[in-house]
Design an enzyme around this catalytic site. Sequence first.
Site, PDB file in Angstrom:
ATOM      1  N   ASP A   1      41.221  42.078  48.318  1.00  0.00           N
ATOM      2  CA  ASP A   1      40.533  42.094  47.039  1.00  0.00           C
ATOM      3  C   ASP A   1      41.020  40.929  46.178  1.00  0.00           C
ATOM      4  OD1 ASP A   1      38.867  42.962  45.004  1.00  0.00           O
ATOM      5  OD2 ASP A   1      39.493  45.050  45.169  1.00  0.00           O
TER       6      ASP A   1
ATOM      7  N   GLU B   1      39.474  35.519  44.887  1.00  0.00           N
ATOM      8  CA  GLU B   1      38.956  34.315  44.224  1.00  0.00           C
ATOM      9  C   GLU B   1      39.998  33.553  43.403  1.00  0.00           C
ATOM     10  OE1 GLU B   1      37.912  37.854  41.686  1.00  0.00           O
ATOM     11  OE2 GLU B   1      37.729  37.375  43.794  1.00  0.00           O
TER      12      GLU B   1
ATOM     13  N   ASP C   1      31.880  43.112  42.583  1.00  0.00           N
ATOM     14  CA  ASP C   1      31.646  44.343  41.821  1.00  0.00           C
ATOM     15  C   ASP C   1      30.324  44.279  41.069  1.00  0.00           C
ATOM     16  OD1 ASP C   1      34.144  44.993  42.751  1.00  0.00           O
ATOM     17  OD2 ASP C   1      35.176  44.531  40.878  1.00  0.00           O
TER      18      ASP C   1
END
Length: 813
Positions: free
Chosen positions: A416, A419, A489
């Site tokens: 997760d 980035e 998300d």
Amino acid sequence: MREKTIKNCAIGVFVFIRIACISIILVLVISTGIAGQSYQRTDTGIKTVINDVGIEIQFYGSSTVRVLKWPDGNVFTKESLSVIKSPQNIAFNIKQTGDELEIKNESLLTVLNLVNGRVSFRSSTGELLLNEEENGANFKVFNDAGRKTFSVSQAFVLDKDEAIYGLGIQQKGKMVQRNLEIYMIQNNTEDFVPFFQSAKGYGLFWDNYSPTTFHDDPEITSFDSEVGECIDYYFMYGANADGVIACMRDLTGQVPMFPLWTFGFWQSKERYKSQDETIGVVRKYRELGVPLDGIIQDWQYWGNNYLWNAMEFLNAEFYNPQEMVNEVHRMKAHMIISIWSSFGPMTKPYRELNENGMLMNFNTWPQSGSQKWPPNRDYPSGVKIYDAYHPEARNIYWKYLNLGIFSLGMDGWWMDSTEPDHLDFKPEDLDNKTYLGSFRSARNAYPLMTVGGVYGHQRESTSDKRVFILTRSAFAGQQRYGSNTWSGDVVASWDALRHQISGGLNFSLCGIPYFNSDIGGFFLWNFRRKLEDPEYRELYARWIQFGAFSPMMRSHGADAPREIYQFGKKGDAVYDAIEKYINLRYRLLPYIYSVSWDVTANQSSMIRALVMDFAVDRKALDINDEYMFGRSILVCPVTECMYSKDLEEDFSILQSRELYLPAGTDWFDFWTGEKYSGGQSVRKETPIDIMPLYIRAGSILPVGPKVQYATEKKWDNLEIRVYDGADGEFTLYEDENDNYNYEKGIFSTITFNWNDAKRTLTIGEREGEFPGMLRERKFKIVKVSDNNGIGDGEPEWIDKEVSYTGRKTTLKL
């Protein structure tokens, strides 16, 4: 007319020089004067200086050219993070015509204007593919964290109506990437890859990792990067989309295979809060008889936010993590777990990384040490991002991951915030120093580095378990690291569902084939009653249909649980629709796994924009809500609400959607068998359990047994569906389903050929073998003709049943 002087010098000395972006190479100097200009022929191309700009053209194969430009006198070196191939010594000829230098090999003609430095590209037959804009290269002095460097840009000229694709995952719903401007800096829901490919059959990769603006209007198309020592891009000509992708992977790395079980159904939510809850979900699926292959453990199994990503089970609710993993395995399921790019200040990894100066200092998630919402900033979490660019930092990351989690038998990773999350952004945050320089200079390549670190270390640890990484961000070259990228998300809505289609297709067109999204959307902010809202239940059913024809079928989200039993029970319309597509996914596993091998072995793609197979059909080029799944199945998701209104649902009146059947082939309705000619729009009725699916004429579709998990039953009695109307071929791939023995040639293939004129199906001789391979099996052959469709059910007839022992056999149907 300029006076032209040609001076040929045969030099018998070896001249070793270090030039822009390449290692030491042998240069044979040939001086050709045009208005004082000269060039040097090298083993891999040419170099020159024009108007105080150094230019080098390098061949990376017959179809790929690298162009480098830098301010003359600027001394630097650059090693690409994405490109792993070296320049190639290939045969090419140089011809000078007036002001232009023509550099030609068997596939490409590259033309350099010796007066203004403009580069253009033509096919070997002379067709113009792409021009740089005249004087389109620009360098502006830039202060990067106290270091003098440049901002760099290059403009190109495209045809006015030229369709281009790629640039990564965007949430804008656009298929063709023209007439837009994008600021490329990795974020939660958009993953940027500075690459595009054209319907003309070429691609362009802008090899820069800093924040970059892509701009396109009818006049120019440009990349403008904040930091760069040089302009550095690769032009590749593949003649079609598959060929371009093959070139890109040749440059940046091939795609390893995932285990078979990764293509089954995955259940997740934000978040399972205890060991018992996680195990209970798997157990409930088994009790219901609904297939499931994977469960995902989301965050906070480590405890509080000061222990963020400790890579240990410190939360008391996970009282015996080894037994949790073992129990999941005993139920014939697999488990992956959430790991992050950041660490809390009380964790062991944080301490070691901090001692070595391998943490960055900017705000990231979580912002508070308290787990209450909203975050209480009076109690900062102290969580920091690690320097994934540093090889020793990646070693430390794996050391704790291996010791605390992989050693338990964990099957894969949910990486997760790769980035990574960057909150309360300030421009000076990008001044953070990393192993490779400022964070700004390598910003967009962060996911490539952190995902690559985990992949590389696991490969070094074992060959018995294939690496499987689910990641929230990606960059060029990441396909070589065993990763499947999800779109972040996203907030649940019909628009969001529609945008996943074009986002995933454009991402795949960058050469990175594995994409998925949170089935149902992550946040339910648009649905106040959440699962009690009939429109949301309808949206979820449609999203799961799309998910069944995505590279990974994974249900996940916040605000409400998403397990099938949250949507009712057998006999309820939405529950039945969900179960139907999970079962259909499993029946198609022989097809899906064979397609995944085609991705690895033949540089193919699993989700295919219509331009890939129907480039000559102009009506197909900009369709953003249809795609091919493999080369046989046309998928047309339903992306609008049809059966819910005013918090009531009504399935009694059938609705329909319009769709386009690409030209150049006939199509069979998967559900009914009805045959259609391509090149037309049709309407298909879409009850809640029907997503329009069409099979291309000439397709050969292997269909497997009903199972509870991917490897429950052997493929010893496969159904082989033959769709007539054109010649066709399909290769069935099989191996041990996990481990890397396939890289040693330990697998088997069986090729099926349909001759439409002769009405014969030839089952080829089996090639290869592997431990546990079926020596004898049966194939149930079903020829699907007009109006005798089977859909997801068992056929009422079998045209032929064949006992197969590996020998070639031909059947008349």
